[in-house]
Structures are given as structure tokens and as C-alpha cells.
Motif scaffolding. Sequence first.
Motif, short mmCIF file in Angstrom:
data_model
loop_
_atom_site.label_atom_id
_atom_site.label_comp_id
_atom_site.label_asym_id
_atom_site.label_seq_id
_atom_site.Cartn_x
_atom_site.Cartn_y
_atom_site.Cartn_z
N CYS A 64 -11.25 13.51 -9.29
CA CYS A 64 -11.25 12.56 -8.18
C CYS A 64 -9.79 12.33 -7.77
O CYS A 64 -9.11 11.48 -8.33
CB CYS A 64 -11.92 11.26 -8.63
SG CYS A 64 -12.02 10.01 -7.36
N THR A 65 -9.32 13.11 -6.82
CA THR A 65 -7.90 13.13 -6.48
C THR A 65 -7.59 12.19 -5.33
O THR A 65 -8.22 12.26 -4.27
CB THR A 65 -7.46 14.55 -6.11
OG1 THR A 65 -7.83 15.45 -7.15
CG2 THR A 65 -5.97 14.63 -5.90
N VAL A 66 -6.59 11.32 -5.54
CA VAL A 66 -6.13 10.40 -4.50
C VAL A 66 -4.62 10.55 -4.36
O VAL A 66 -3.88 10.25 -5.30
CB VAL A 66 -6.48 8.94 -4.82
CG1 VAL A 66 -5.92 8.01 -3.75
CG2 VAL A 66 -7.98 8.75 -4.95
N PRO A 67 -4.13 11.00 -3.20
CA PRO A 67 -2.68 11.01 -2.96
C PRO A 67 -2.25 9.65 -2.40
O PRO A 67 -2.76 9.21 -1.37
CB PRO A 67 -2.52 12.11 -1.91
CG PRO A 67 -3.81 12.12 -1.17
CD PRO A 67 -4.88 11.64 -2.12
N LEU A 68 -1.36 8.99 -3.09
CA LEU A 68 -0.80 7.74 -2.58
C LEU A 68 0.36 8.11 -1.66
O LEU A 68 1.38 8.63 -2.10
CB LEU A 68 -0.34 6.85 -3.73
CG LEU A 68 -1.44 6.46 -4.72
CD1 LEU A 68 -0.88 5.61 -5.85
CD2 LEU A 68 -2.58 5.74 -4.02
N LEU A 69 0.18 7.87 -0.37
CA LEU A 69 1.11 8.30 0.67
C LEU A 69 1.89 7.11 1.19
O LEU A 69 1.30 6.07 1.50
CB LEU A 69 0.34 8.96 1.81
CG LEU A 69 -0.55 10.15 1.39
CD1 LEU A 69 -1.56 10.48 2.48
CD2 LEU A 69 0.31 11.36 1.07
N PHE A 70 3.20 7.25 1.33
CA PHE A 70 4.02 6.12 1.76
C PHE A 70 5.33 6.63 2.34
O PHE A 70 5.70 7.79 2.17
CB PHE A 70 4.28 5.17 0.58
CG PHE A 70 4.95 5.83 -0.62
CD1 PHE A 70 6.32 5.74 -0.80
CD2 PHE A 70 4.19 6.52 -1.55
CE1 PHE A 70 6.93 6.35 -1.90
CE2 PHE A 70 4.80 7.13 -2.64
CZ PHE A 70 6.17 7.04 -2.82
N ASP A 71 6.02 5.72 3.03
CA ASP A 71 7.33 6.02 3.58
C ASP A 71 8.36 5.90 2.47
O ASP A 71 8.65 4.81 1.99
CB ASP A 71 7.63 5.05 4.73
CG ASP A 71 8.96 5.33 5.41
OD1 ASP A 71 9.74 6.15 4.89
OD2 ASP A 71 9.21 4.72 6.46
N ASN B 193 7.31 0.34 -3.43
CA ASN B 193 6.86 -0.58 -4.48
C ASN B 193 5.35 -0.74 -4.46
O ASN B 193 4.70 -0.79 -5.52
CB ASN B 193 7.54 -1.93 -4.30
CG ASN B 193 9.03 -1.89 -4.62
OD1 ASN B 193 9.50 -0.96 -5.31
ND2 ASN B 193 9.77 -2.86 -4.13
N ARG B 194 4.76 -0.82 -3.25
CA ARG B 194 3.29 -0.95 -3.16
C ARG B 194 2.61 0.29 -3.73
O ARG B 194 1.59 0.19 -4.42
CB ARG B 194 2.86 -1.16 -1.71
CG ARG B 194 3.09 -2.56 -1.18
CD ARG B 194 2.24 -2.82 0.07
NE ARG B 194 2.46 -1.82 1.11
CZ ARG B 194 3.40 -1.91 2.04
NH1 ARG B 194 4.23 -2.94 2.05
NH2 ARG B 194 3.51 -0.97 2.97
#
Length: 545
Positions: A452-459, A467-468
Motif C-alpha cells: 500500500c504505497t503512499v508518496p508524501l508530496l510537498f514543496d 514539517n507536515r
Amino acid sequence: MPFEPAHLALAQQQWREVLGDAGVRIDPASLERFGQDTMCSPAYARVVIAPRSTEQVSACMEIARRYGVAVHPISTGHNWGYGSASTTDAHCVLMDLSGMDRILGFDEELSVVTLEPGVTQGDLARYLQEHNLPWLTPVTGAGPTCSVLGNALERGFGITPHTDHFQAVLGIEAVLADGTLYRSPMALGVTAPCFKWGVGPYLDGLFSQSGLGVVTQMSIALVRKPEVIQPFYFWVDEEQGLEAALAGIKRMLDLAPGQIGGINLMNRTRLLTMASEDAQVVGLSEAQQRAAADALGLPAWMGVGSIYCQKAQHAPLKRMISHELEAFASKSLFKTRGQLTAARRLLGHLPGGWSRRWQRTLDKMLQGIDLMEGQPSEVALPLAYTAGAKPLPDAPLNPARDNCGLIWYAPILPLKIQEVADFVRAMERRCRQQQMPCPVTLTSLSSRAIDCTVPLLFDRADTQASNRAHECYRQLFAHGKVQGVLPYRVPTRFMHLLTDSQGPAWQLGARIKTALDPDNLLSPGRYCAANPTPDQAMTASVVSI
């Protein structure tokens, strides 16, 4: 052994005698390149050494032991979202093995290739093509520039028939922390190894996801290209259709073991990151994401699978899969490369945004077929850029170089229908709480296990967004751990979350680490406590949930 700057200087001098000046890098440009990452990792190297042979690796480790200098090896450092080329300790010297890039042999009778750490997916694919060898490269979504050996050691997986890449490993050669050599017991003859387990205690597995040795060679079983590689696609319009889709996928894998590759099931948010191209998805509210998905006509879930078989098996397999899809899919599609190419060509003559969107969709589908056929592709890499980072023009995609913000959370779940569905929905809720999109891809590893792959994408340039993302990973990890669910691999930044003071496996790992590397000089803190001792339990990191 405490770190001593003077000892590092002496080690550098002796490494230069072994490797030459070009093999010991302390120039700012090199260090900056190896310090590029998609997250805030704990440490980056201040010295890089680059051996070109097993003998040089052994000599380098002997020098490291002599002077008490910790060393962290990488194959290419392109494990984006897991730490890239970051080290586990501020005083680690980085050992860059990308220059060890030889394919040492291919045994056609056994379908076994032997290669070094620097051989990339692209290198192996070119070798097979140039030598007219009809075998599949064990590809992943990470792209052509990533190490075959490194991915196998990290227990990576793909969608070709050998889904589990470490399962295909038949023998290794590794250099231990003291410079001595290990070879698999049945990999010492004149022919390629043919039996994974060898004889006696199975020791090869000690070098997978560990800091117990530097793997310098690996023999991997490849899959011969079958007569038919048939992709299929299916759509699930409603969120509540997830359970039925999972049940159908499990039935298909049970009915045709070895003839269906890994099936990817992507949620609407993941599809939106693929369909939006240059439009930024990160930062959109949930309502905005839904409106954008609705405007593009995206379903709640879309699945992609592939049939691998001989011609005589194709028609009955297709009938069986079609029958299973009818039970839960709102639409399904079986198309060959030729049919998709023809449709892409036809759409090129039609005007309008609708035509352009479908051209992009067909481009993605054709790149996906490349992966099914064992040809590495960048099809999955644009995902890393959806928070606003821009790739360099006319250069291979490199999320670390291009300052993308990406952290992978990839737990393995038992393929029990309701458990998987409940886990996915809990992840989506936690990501929303941290104002993070939740692009989910469920990938079947077998009829028993699913990733169950989730990429946490952010600037990456936004401190608050970073931090989030880090907090979101900690919360996802903690939520899974409470339920006994762990990621199949962990980013360098979060290794400390994994170790469990009550876990006998981790305690045994600490004892083995101490026995093989008493000075803790090889990748300290990698899948073990930073300072393991044989009689001290490993410290656990407590995360509130």
C-alpha cells in the motif's frame, strides 16, 4: 570507537593510495551532488570514496577499520523518497559503488545474470537488447538510472512475473566490515548459481536491508519473455467498490499464479497526479481535488494488470480475467501496444483539449507497457514533481537533484479485503489532517500480500510543508505499527522508528551486527540501533497517535 578528525585525514591519505586522487572526493561539487535529497535526511557525507573492484572495496574497509571511520555504501544513490545518498551518521564516509558497473556474465541455459552494484536497469535492458537476449529486466517505477542490485537488496518489487526482486537473487559476493570476503556457498563453481538457499544456514539474507556487508556482486534469475504480454485496464467508479475490486484481484491471482504480473490499483488522487501533467495537485483542498478529478472524468479507482503467457494460454486467461472484472469493474479494456499506438496516432490529427488529454493518457499507457515488457521507463517519476519542482530540460528526471519533496510510506498488508480497505481509508484521513494529498497505489505482491504505497508530496523549499510531511509519515507509521503493519522499507530519516526494544528479531540483529562489526563502522543505524550491543535491547522511538 569515537570519531577522530585526524584519523579521517590518515584514512583519506591511504584511500588515495588505493583508489588514486579521483577515487577520493572532497570537492564541493561532488559533496553537493551526493547531498541532494527529497527530504531532510539526518546526515550527508563530507568525504566520498569510489572503489572500482571488490579488491578495492576490501582494502577500503580494512583502512576504515584501522582508523575507526564509519562507511556507508550506495549503489547509485537513486532511491528517491527513501534517503537518496544520505548517510546514517554525520561522520560516515560515503562509498560510491556506481563505478562498479560491469555485467559479469549471463548464463542463457539457467537464465541467470551476474552483475555489479553500478549496473542500472537501463544498462541491463541495453545489454539484453544488444545481445538479442529475450529476457525481462526486473524493472521498477524508479526509472532507468537505478541500480538492479541495490533494488534487490532493498527487497524492491515490480509488475513483471518475478514480482519480488530479492526472491530472484541466487547468490552474492560481499565484503564484511573487516575487509574479509563472503560468497554464497553454492555460487563458487564455474557455472552460475541455480539454487537460492544453498546449504547450511541461509546467510545471503543477512546482507539485505542491513549494514552487515558491502555487496559487490549478485546473481539474479531473469524471466524469459513469453509469447504474449497482454496489458489490461479496469475502472471502479465508486469509492465503496474497493472491497469488491480487492476480492476480484485476489481471485485472479489465485486462479492464474505466475501468469498475471503485479496488479496496480490506483485511487483517484493518484490518477489526478498522473492526469494533471504540469498542474500542481499539492496544495489543493479536498474539494478542489475532487472537482479537478471530476472535470477529467477520473474514477474512484483504476487498475492496471498484465498477462504473461504462451499464445495457446492467452484466450482462456483473457476470458477468465474478463469474467472476474465483470463482477466489480464499471469498464475494462484489453489493448495491445499496436492498438494503443494506432489510437495515439489517430488522436494526433484531432483538435481540442479532449484529444490532448487522451493522447497523454495513451502515452502513459504505452510507457506502462514498456515496464510490463521489462523496459525501464520514467513513467512514474513525474509524480515527484507535482508539488511544483521543475525538471532540468533535456536531462533524465532526478527528483533529488531537482529539489522535489517526496517521502515514501509503503506498508505491506495481508490481502484480507476489509483490513486493506479500512487501512486505506484511515491513511486518507490522516493525510487530510496534515493537509497532505493521499495518492494511493495498491500493488499485489501475491494472492497473500499487497503493498500500500503512499508518496508524501510537498514543496521541499517550504519549511512548514516539509514539517507536515515528516509529521504525517510519523503518524502513518505509528498507526500502522499499532496494528502490526510495517513498511517493507524505511527512509534513512525514519530508521529509528522501526527498531523495537521488545522484538527478538531486532535483538538478534543487534547481536549479529556486534559480532560482524564490533566497532559499528558499516552503515551505523541502518535497520538496527545506532550503537548496538549484544546484551542491550534496542531503543524504541515512541510516537503519539
